[in-house]
Design an enzyme around this catalytic site. Structure first.
Site, PDB file in Angstrom:
ATOM      1  N   LYS A 134     -33.280  22.703 -13.729  1.00 14.72           N
ATOM      2  CA  LYS A 134     -33.010  21.527 -12.876  1.00 14.72           C
ATOM      3  C   LYS A 134     -34.303  21.009 -12.268  1.00 14.72           C
ATOM      4  O   LYS A 134     -35.037  21.753 -11.615  1.00 14.72           O
ATOM      5  CB  LYS A 134     -32.088  21.938 -11.723  1.00 14.72           C
ATOM      6  CG  LYS A 134     -30.620  21.721 -12.014  1.00 14.72           C
ATOM      7  CD  LYS A 134     -29.796  22.340 -10.922  1.00 14.72           C
ATOM      8  CE  LYS A 134     -29.059  21.308 -10.109  1.00 14.72           C
ATOM      9  NZ  LYS A 134     -28.154  21.962  -9.141  1.00 14.72           N
ATOM     10  N   TYR A 135     -34.545  19.721 -12.486  1.00  7.69           N
ATOM     11  CA  TYR A 135     -35.688  19.047 -11.877  1.00  7.69           C
ATOM     12  C   TYR A 135     -35.158  17.902 -11.002  1.00  7.69           C
ATOM     13  O   TYR A 135     -34.160  17.258 -11.370  1.00  7.69           O
ATOM     14  CB  TYR A 135     -36.589  18.437 -12.958  1.00  7.69           C
ATOM     15  CG  TYR A 135     -37.262  19.433 -13.874  1.00  7.69           C
ATOM     16  CD1 TYR A 135     -38.224  20.317 -13.396  1.00  7.69           C
ATOM     17  CD2 TYR A 135     -36.963  19.471 -15.233  1.00  7.69           C
ATOM     18  CE1 TYR A 135     -38.858  21.223 -14.248  1.00  7.69           C
ATOM     19  CE2 TYR A 135     -37.600  20.370 -16.094  1.00  7.69           C
ATOM     20  CZ  TYR A 135     -38.540  21.235 -15.586  1.00  7.69           C
ATOM     21  OH  TYR A 135     -39.163  22.123 -16.428  1.00  7.69           O
TER      22      TYR A 135
END
Ligand code: G3P
Length: 315
Positions: A134-135
């Site tokens: 997850k960014y």
């Protein structure tokens, strides 16, 4: 379809009915648990019969009972210990969930460069075979995502609050072999009087003109109506807190029918403000989209604060 574990049904008669009920009405939208506690995942698995995936983030990991116990006993963690704890949690969750995988969030503040996020992402991706990294939906987060998909790292872009951001996610990750997830945060838009479900509707409509490589993961779901509306809008995935999944189970796993109408209202029953659809060209370079959003900035600040709360001062 995930197979039922026989003992599960035999041991829990009441759940048995719900499991059968669930299996005949399984939604097309994949169901993910939004949480940081493997015991919750297990509980939901026995309640529903399957869990397609899980999303975690620094706030949810900080709430993990084991981490809470350490903190309550005065034992705050170094950042290295925190990462090891995160890895342990993710490794316990990974075998419990299906092909929607486990989303693991990099530790990023507003100044973290893409290269730093990528180093973390590469490491986290190696923790479990079904990882999604997850960014945050920022310029640096999207740069990290672009570099990640070139290395076949699966990604989930979180803290998405606008259609422009979702367009940029699409353009930045074009060519990805695996599906890319984009996570619109419904409840946090509702919190400020905007109808978060409109964002999901608008993104789905915009992506009809695309190649299908980005899947919409409805997030920040606060109630059963959000979940049902996500089903009705055809979100590919929804990540849902345990409490809401239990409320949904208590309805007998209700599903939206053709007459289903969602009405976005606040706690006092006032109608939430409509978020209008915008015509955006998905073929434009991702950097040309205006991706700044106040709630993305606030979201990153909250993740950082929750992460810091688990750390020793000197860490
Ligand atoms: O799925 C994202 C979620 O963990 C954030 O939820 O309720 O803090 O907006 P919430």
């Amino acid at each position: 379809m995930a197979p039922l574990v026989a003992g599960q049904v035999l041991e829990q008669k009441e759940d048995c009915f719900e499991v059968n009920n669930m299996l005949t009405n399984r939604p097309k939208t994949k169901i993910l648990v939004d949480g940081g506690d493997p015991n919750e995942t297990l509980r939901i698995k026995s309640l529903i019969g399957f869990v397609d995936g899980q999303t975690t983030n620094p706030s949810l990991i900080a709430k993990n009972p084991e981490i809470q116990r350490l903190i309550a006993s005065g034992h705050k963690l170094s950042s290295r210990e925190e990462k090891e704890e995160y890895k342990k949690i993710v490794r316990s969750i990974s075998p419990l969930v299906g092909d929607a995988g486990v989303s693991i969030e990099v530790f990023a503040d507003l100044d973290t460069p893409a290269e730093d996020m990528l180093v973390q992402g590469e490491e986290m991706f190696s923790w479990v075979p079904n990882a999604y990294v997850k960014y945050p939906c920022t310029h640096e987060g999207l740069r990290a995502a672009q570099l990640s998909v070139q290395k076949s790292i699966r990604v989930n872009i979180t803290l998405c609050f606008s259609q422009e951001q979702a367009a940029a996610v699409y353009a930045a990750t074009k060519g990805s072999k695996a599906p890319v997830y984009v996570s619109p945060f419904i409840g946090r838009l509702d919190d400020r009087g905007e109808d978060g479900m409109d964002l999901v509707r608008n993104i789905k409509k915009m992506y009809q003109h695309g190649d299908g490589h980005v899947h919409v993961l409805a997030a920040s779901i606060r109630n059963v109506n959000h979940l049902l509306c996500s089903f009705a809008l055809g979100a590919e995935l929804a990540t849902v807190p345990t409490k809401v999944l239990e409320e949904w189970a208590a309805t007998g796993f209700s599903m939206p029918d053709q007459d289903f109408r969602y009405k976005g209202v606040d706690a006092s029953g006032n109608l939430l403000k409509l978020i209008p659809y915008k015509e955006l060209d998905l073929n434009l370079p991702w950097e040309t989209f205006d991706i700044a959003h106040e709630l993305t900035t606030k979201g990153i600040q909250k993740f950082v604060a929750d992460y810091q709360s688990t750390l020793r001062r000197s860490a």
